[in-house]
Design a protein around this motif. Structure first.
Motif, PDB file in Angstrom:
ATOM      1  N   LEU A 180      47.870  29.255  32.523  1.00  0.00           N
ATOM      2  CA  LEU A 180      46.974  30.366  32.845  1.00  0.00           C
ATOM      3  C   LEU A 180      47.208  30.859  34.270  1.00  0.00           C
ATOM      4  O   LEU A 180      47.325  32.068  34.507  1.00  0.00           O
ATOM      5  CB  LEU A 180      45.524  29.941  32.661  1.00  0.00           C
ATOM      6  CG  LEU A 180      44.447  30.976  33.020  1.00  0.00           C
ATOM      7  CD1 LEU A 180      43.263  30.898  32.057  1.00  0.00           C
ATOM      8  CD2 LEU A 180      43.923  30.764  34.451  1.00  0.00           C
TER       9      LEU A 180
ATOM     10  N   ARG B  80      50.534  32.655  34.721  1.00  0.00           N
ATOM     11  CA  ARG B  80      50.526  33.989  34.121  1.00  0.00           C
ATOM     12  C   ARG B  80      49.671  34.968  34.920  1.00  0.00           C
ATOM     13  O   ARG B  80      50.100  36.079  35.230  1.00  0.00           O
ATOM     14  CB  ARG B  80      50.015  33.893  32.685  1.00  0.00           C
ATOM     15  CG  ARG B  80      49.962  35.231  31.942  1.00  0.00           C
ATOM     16  CD  ARG B  80      49.383  35.074  30.546  1.00  0.00           C
ATOM     17  NE  ARG B  80      47.973  34.705  30.577  1.00  0.00           N
ATOM     18  CZ  ARG B  80      47.492  33.546  30.172  1.00  0.00           C
ATOM     19  NH1 ARG B  80      48.304  32.607  29.726  1.00  0.00           N
ATOM     20  NH2 ARG B  80      46.185  33.307  30.226  1.00  0.00           N
ATOM     21  N   ASP B  81      48.469  34.542  35.276  1.00  0.00           N
ATOM     22  CA  ASP B  81      47.509  35.477  35.867  1.00  0.00           C
ATOM     23  C   ASP B  81      47.667  35.642  37.369  1.00  0.00           C
ATOM     24  O   ASP B  81      47.227  36.656  37.929  1.00  0.00           O
ATOM     25  CB  ASP B  81      46.083  35.029  35.550  1.00  0.00           C
ATOM     26  CG  ASP B  81      45.750  35.155  34.071  1.00  0.00           C
ATOM     27  OD1 ASP B  81      46.615  35.631  33.307  1.00  0.00           O
ATOM     28  OD2 ASP B  81      44.635  34.770  33.674  1.00  0.00           O
ATOM     29  N   TYR B  82      48.257  34.640  38.052  1.00  0.00           N
ATOM     30  CA  TYR B  82      48.374  34.733  39.506  1.00  0.00           C
ATOM     31  C   TYR B  82      49.831  34.767  39.965  1.00  0.00           C
ATOM     32  O   TYR B  82      50.115  34.557  41.144  1.00  0.00           O
ATOM     33  CB  TYR B  82      47.642  33.563  40.159  1.00  0.00           C
ATOM     34  CG  TYR B  82      46.175  33.489  39.806  1.00  0.00           C
ATOM     35  CD1 TYR B  82      45.347  34.598  39.926  1.00  0.00           C
ATOM     36  CD2 TYR B  82      45.604  32.308  39.328  1.00  0.00           C
ATOM     37  CE1 TYR B  82      44.005  34.537  39.595  1.00  0.00           C
ATOM     38  CE2 TYR B  82      44.256  32.230  38.999  1.00  0.00           C
ATOM     39  CZ  TYR B  82      43.464  33.359  39.129  1.00  0.00           C
ATOM     40  OH  TYR B  82      42.128  33.303  38.804  1.00  0.00           O
TER      41      TYR B  82
ATOM     42  N   ARG C 170      37.097  30.255  35.422  1.00  0.00           N
ATOM     43  CA  ARG C 170      37.556  31.098  34.308  1.00  0.00           C
ATOM     44  C   ARG C 170      38.066  30.245  33.164  1.00  0.00           C
ATOM     45  O   ARG C 170      37.711  30.458  31.995  1.00  0.00           O
ATOM     46  CB  ARG C 170      38.672  32.024  34.787  1.00  0.00           C
ATOM     47  CG  ARG C 170      38.222  33.174  35.682  1.00  0.00           C
ATOM     48  CD  ARG C 170      39.409  34.031  36.064  1.00  0.00           C
ATOM     49  NE  ARG C 170      40.137  34.469  34.890  1.00  0.00           N
ATOM     50  CZ  ARG C 170      41.470  34.612  34.840  1.00  0.00           C
ATOM     51  NH1 ARG C 170      42.211  34.333  35.901  1.00  0.00           N
ATOM     52  NH2 ARG C 170      42.059  35.020  33.745  1.00  0.00           N
TER      53      ARG C 170
END
Length: 670
Positions: free
Chosen positions: A28, A31-33, A62
């Motif tokens: 996660l 991917r997101d940061y 999150r």
């Protein structure tokens, strides 16, 4: 205490690690940061977690599904001053909502609690049943006048009713505090009187080691000492027909039900009050927050322990130890928590291993003392029980000796990950522990927990590696206490943690951070031994002394003072098995300490005693005994109400007087 052998006792399997929540979390954040972290490189993941606390804790919230009723604009303010850090300012939430909201993993038919008492009483509660019971108890507490910010105090065991009462209290935004029913009347009074509770929850009695103990007299005494009480609720725990004048029965409390609801409280709103040991004064009331505990326990159970929905999670604990609060954290992730009330060795030493077998426990937690006792007794649980369900064995309370690690591997299971950990009541979580992707080395704690910046500091306040130093935390974490109860101006909290190294959390343990990133705890730094200028932790001694089957317990005290011009006696007190030749066993211990540690580790005096004084949560009373031996009055040295065995102190007073009559204890012993 450390092993020089580089080969790990347990090593992670890459395929298994890829299926963990930690791997999902790393995916996660990559991917997101826009990161490129490797889940198998834990040091890299940990370094990121402490280099950017704001981003890390936002990601944890999150990933774990923290249920904010009102969101925060930022995850943290004041990172540059740990004494003033504010987490998720403006956000509101509720601990109980995270346990009781129906969602995947918290379905009505999913098992929430498996309870067993030492006399064989058992109960199984689903999440659906837990929701109904908490809703009823919440309604009853409201009817008794409990409101947001009020305190509910409980003298109660590790039982279903206690869990229900806590969740009902939390759902209202009220503050929970609990003592184990085996605490003495003075110990309970010293804790609860500080809080001015509105409601007191009590049980009629408890069972331990085959005996039944009534609490009737203690309840009356306690009620008389708490003028703030509006009501007392009696749970008929031992006698189903138990009643007491002036109390509300549990059935009456839960007789009416309204729909469950959750009071939205600020992130830093008090959730519960835990207590310091209180050996030399009133116990400090350590206040933890809804948000801090929710976030920290979700992180620890999901990412570090890989405890998820349906996992059967057990820790042997009473409600008087923070591990009970930690165990409840399993409910946040949808686990099945296994609650046991009674003696861990009744009616036989294998009671807990029998439960592990029968319940299929996957994460099994006990104290280091429990493991050492089983090792001394020559037990081999895997010969008599099917323990293949256990994938991780947690150990805390005191350091686990290298031999203890070997015993777990050899007699419980070679494939079991040993999760030795160390943290404390102050943060209600481990600072250092194991992780799914980190090996376990004999005698060592695998790593620092994610988001926790743990260092060993020398006297100059510099971080050192492969040297013993003070355990410090250099960056804030959400579950650090928001206050001490009644501490106007925050002076006591700041003095307790931040004075020695300004702005840095000093925990009070000696620790070595190894070059491979593992940790070794050497005992409390306030009971340090100093021999010829070399500091030594008491845990090193115990790891050798208490491996002798004929030594049931021990205490090592250095009675030197800053005024001594010669080295003062290093004294070892030992509880020996019946019929043991004292001279022979002490000779063997001297030889073992000299060989396995060093000649400096050999005590000058060995004395056989009947008991080692311990605090209510099982810690050895090293500092109070030292103060008594140096001449302090018992009243100033220790609060007897803070001890499991207050009568034990008398033996050390007698020993002090005998030493004074025969020799000057400020000179080296014979």
């Amino acid at each position: 205490m450390s092993s020089d052998v580089a080969d790990p006792l347990w090593a992670p399997d890459r395929t298994r690690v890829k299926r963990t929540a930690l791997a999902e979390f790393v995916d996660l954040v990559n991917r997101d940061y826009c990161l490129d972290l490797d889940v198998m490189d834990y040091a890299e993941v940990h370094a990121w977690s402490i280099s950017d606390p704001s981003l890390f804790w936002e990601a944890v919230a999150r990933f774990s599904g923290v249920r904010f009723q009102q969101s925060a604009r930022t995850s943290v303010k004041g990172l540059d001053d740990m004494t003033r850090t504010s987490w998720f300012p403006g956000a509101t939430l509720n601990y109980a909502e995270h346990v009781l909201t129906a969602r995947p993993g918290h379905e009505d038919d999913a098992v929430a609690i498996l309870f067993e008492r030492e006399d064989g009483k058992q109960e199984s509660i689903t999440y659906g049943e837990l929701r109904v019971r908490v809703a009823a108890a919440r309604t009853g507490l409201k009817d008794l006048g409990v409101r947001k910010g009020d305190c509910v105090a409980a003298l109660a065991p590790n039982s279903v009713e206690t869990v229900v009462a806590f969740l009902a209290t939390a759902s209202l935004g009220a503050v929970w505090s609990c003592c184990s029913p085996d605490f003495g009347a003075r110990a309970v009074e010293d804790r609860f009187r500080q809080l001015s509770p509105t409601v007191l929850l009590v049980v009629d009695g408890y069972k331990y080691n085959g005996k039944t103990f009534s609490l009737a007299d203690r309840i009356e005494t306690l009620r008389a000492q708490l003028p703030s009480l509006l009501s007392t609720v009696l749970v008929p725990y031992i006698d189903p027909d138990a009643v007491a004048v002036g109390t509300v029965s549990w059935d009456e409390l839960t007789g009416r039900i309204e729909p469950i609801a959750f009071e939205a409280v600020p992130f830093d709103h008090p959730l519960w009050v835990l207590y310091s040991s209180g050996t030399t004064g009133l116990p400090k009331g350590i206040v933890h927050s809804h948000g801090g505990i929710v976030l920290e326990h979700l992180k620890t159970h999901l990412l570090m322990n890989d405890i998820r929905a349906g996992v059967r999670f057990f820790w042997f604990t009473t409600t008087g130890w923070m591990m009970w609060n930690f165990l409840l954290g399993g409910l946040l992730v949808g686990a099945t928590i296994v609650c046991y009330d009674g003696s861990p060795t009744y009616p036989s030493r294998d009671r807990l291993w029998t439960m592990a077998d029968e319940y299929g426990i996957e994460v099994f937690g006990v104290s280091a003392a429990f493991i050492h006792a089983a090792m001394r007794a020559g037990d081999s649980p895997r010969k008599h029980h099917d323990l293949r369900a256990i994938r991780a064995l947690g150990v805390t309370g005191s350091p686990l000796s290298p031999e203890g690690f070997e015993w777990v591997a050899g007699h419980v299971g070679r494939d079991i990950q040993i999760n030795a950990n160390s943290g404390g009541t102050d943060v209600c979580t481990p600072f250092v522990m194991s992780a799914p992707s980190v090996p376990v080395w004999r005698g060592e704690i695998s790593c620092a927990s994610l988001g926790v910046a743990v260092e060993a500091f020398n006297d100059a306040g510099q971080a050192v590696v492969d040297e013993v130093g003070e355990l410090v935390v250099t960056k804030p974490m959400p579950s650090m206490p928001v206050s001490f109860w009644g501490d106007e101006g925050d002076a006591r909290r700041r003095a307790a943690y931040f004075e020695d190294f300004p702005g840095i959390w000093r925990h009070g343990d000696w620790v070595k951070k190894t070059s491979r990133g593992s940790y070794i705890i050497y005992g409390r730094s306030d009971s340090t031994l100093n021999r010829g200028g070399i500091r030594m932790g008491t845990a090193e001694f115990y790891s050798v002394i208490e491996t002798f089957p004929d030594v049931h317990d021990s205490l090592v005290i250095d009675i030197s003072t800053p005024d001594d011009v010669t080295e003062a006696p290093l004294m070892c007190f030992a509880v020996l098995a019946d019929g043991v030749d004292e001279k022979a066993i002490f000779t063997e211990i001297r030889s073992a300490l000299r060989k396995e540690l060093s000649p400096r580790h050999v005590p000058d005096r060995f004395i056989s005693v009947t008991q080692i004084p311990r605090t209510l949560n099982g810690k050895k009373c090293e500092v109070p005994v030292k103060r008594i031996l140096l001449g302090a009055s018992p009243e100033n040295a220790v609060s007897r109400s803070a001890l499991q065995n207050p009568e034990a102190i008398d033996e050390y007073i007698t020993i002090r007087d005998q030493l004074a009559a025969t020799t000057n204890p400020s000179k080296k012993g014979q």
